[in-house]
Write a protein that holds these residues in place. Structure first.
Motif, mmCIF file in Angstrom:
data_model
loop_
_atom_site.group_PDB
_atom_site.id
_atom_site.type_symbol
_atom_site.label_atom_id
_atom_site.label_comp_id
_atom_site.label_asym_id
_atom_site.label_seq_id
_atom_site.Cartn_x
_atom_site.Cartn_y
_atom_site.Cartn_z
ATOM 1 N N UNK A 1 60.477 37.169 75.000
ATOM 2 C CA UNK A 1 61.999 36.649 75.030
ATOM 3 C C UNK A 1 62.355 36.391 73.427
ATOM 4 N N UNK A 2 63.419 36.902 73.063
ATOM 5 C CA UNK A 2 63.621 36.556 71.472
ATOM 6 C C UNK A 2 64.741 35.371 71.643
ATOM 7 N N UNK A 3 64.247 34.445 70.404
ATOM 8 C CA UNK A 3 65.085 33.102 70.556
ATOM 9 C C UNK A 3 65.823 33.183 69.374
ATOM 10 N N UNK A 4 66.962 32.321 69.207
ATOM 11 C CA UNK A 4 67.684 32.306 67.882
ATOM 12 C C UNK A 4 67.072 31.403 66.971
ATOM 13 N N UNK A 5 67.575 31.459 65.706
ATOM 14 C CA UNK A 5 67.026 30.761 64.459
ATOM 15 C C UNK A 5 66.719 29.369 64.804
ATOM 16 N N UNK A 6 65.804 28.527 64.313
ATOM 17 C CA UNK A 6 65.739 27.257 64.622
ATOM 18 C C UNK A 6 64.772 26.729 65.759
ATOM 19 N N UNK A 7 64.890 27.661 66.516
ATOM 20 C CA UNK A 7 63.914 27.495 67.935
ATOM 21 C C UNK A 7 62.466 27.851 67.458
ATOM 22 N N UNK A 8 61.419 26.839 67.850
ATOM 23 C CA UNK A 8 59.938 27.407 67.512
ATOM 24 C C UNK A 8 59.149 27.471 68.572
ATOM 25 N N UNK A 9 59.581 26.962 69.816
ATOM 26 C CA UNK A 9 58.704 26.993 70.906
ATOM 27 C C UNK A 9 59.524 27.567 72.164
ATOM 28 N N UNK A 10 58.712 28.302 73.065
ATOM 29 C CA UNK A 10 59.273 28.629 74.156
ATOM 30 C C UNK A 10 59.120 27.525 75.116
ATOM 31 N N UNK A 11 60.251 26.973 75.757
ATOM 32 C CA UNK A 11 60.175 26.001 76.743
ATOM 33 C C UNK A 11 59.405 26.283 78.053
ATOM 34 N N UNK A 12 59.562 27.665 78.266
ATOM 35 C CA UNK A 12 59.137 28.076 79.593
ATOM 36 C C UNK A 12 57.612 28.192 79.668
ATOM 37 N N UNK A 13 56.982 28.720 78.423
ATOM 38 C CA UNK A 13 55.608 28.628 78.508
ATOM 39 C C UNK A 13 54.893 27.577 77.469
ATOM 40 N N UNK A 14 55.626 27.013 77.080
ATOM 41 C CA UNK A 14 55.319 25.863 75.950
ATOM 42 C C UNK A 14 54.230 26.416 74.985
ATOM 43 N N UNK A 15 54.730 27.506 74.523
ATOM 44 C CA UNK A 15 53.773 27.919 73.240
ATOM 45 C C UNK A 15 54.914 28.195 71.961
ATOM 46 N N UNK A 16 54.096 28.364 71.069
ATOM 47 C CA UNK A 16 54.776 28.494 69.488
ATOM 48 C C UNK A 16 55.300 29.929 69.488
ATOM 49 N N UNK A 17 56.681 30.095 69.047
ATOM 50 C CA UNK A 17 57.114 31.389 68.708
ATOM 51 C C UNK A 17 56.751 32.195 67.487
ATOM 52 N N UNK A 18 56.675 33.454 67.667
ATOM 53 C CA UNK A 18 56.167 34.105 66.549
ATOM 54 C C UNK A 18 57.071 35.000 65.903
ATOM 55 N N UNK A 19 56.800 35.668 64.624
ATOM 56 C CA UNK A 19 58.035 36.105 63.585
ATOM 57 C C UNK A 19 58.231 37.703 64.360
ATOM 58 N N UNK A 20 56.988 38.037 64.878
ATOM 59 C CA UNK A 20 57.131 39.573 65.293
ATOM 60 C C UNK A 20 56.021 39.680 66.616
ATOM 61 N N UNK A 21 56.595 40.561 67.348
ATOM 62 C CA UNK A 21 55.617 40.788 68.853
ATOM 63 C C UNK A 21 54.671 41.763 68.327
ATOM 64 N N UNK A 22 53.325 41.843 68.737
ATOM 65 C CA UNK A 22 52.532 42.955 68.516
ATOM 66 C C UNK A 22 53.067 44.171 69.049
ATOM 67 N N UNK A 23 52.774 45.393 68.439
ATOM 68 C CA UNK A 23 53.190 46.469 68.930
ATOM 69 C C UNK A 23 52.596 46.664 70.316
ATOM 70 N N UNK A 24 53.680 47.317 71.203
ATOM 71 C CA UNK A 24 53.123 47.548 72.487
ATOM 72 C C UNK A 24 52.126 48.918 72.681
#
Ligand code: ZN
Length: 100
Positions: A8-31
């Protein structure tokens, strides 16, 4: 920012995914690109015990398979399951399953 788990993509300022409780990353690895594989039907079976046996044989030999119709099995016991394997594994799978 993206969640590496749920993508999922999150807006600026959010650093963690609450559902999975993991740190967000700037870019997803290529599929990874899907690889097209020719499948060949190796066996058709409608016997629940044998279907389980066929799966264990193929998994034991690390032969990837697609069991077409497998999910409808519990509801429609007479619909057989088609086992498809990659073309380059066909001979081996056929040999392993020749007595069924
Ligand atoms: Zn997430």
């Amino acid at each position: 920012m993206f969640c590496p788990n749920c993508k999922a993509e999150f807006r600026e300022g959010i650093t963690r995914c609450t559902e999975y409780n993991v740190d967000l990353v700037n870019e997803l690895p290529p599929v990874p690109k899907p690889i097209f594989v020719y499948l060949e039907e190796v066996i058709i079976n409608s016997d629940a015990a044998q279907i389980g046996f066929i799966k264990s044989i193929l998994e034991g030999e690390k032969i990837p398979y697609y069991a077409q119709g497998d999910h409808s099995y519990t509801h429609l016991a007479l619909i057989p399951v088609r086992f498809l394997v990659p073309k380059n594994k066909y001979k081996k799978a056929k040999e392993l399953l020749k007595d069924l």
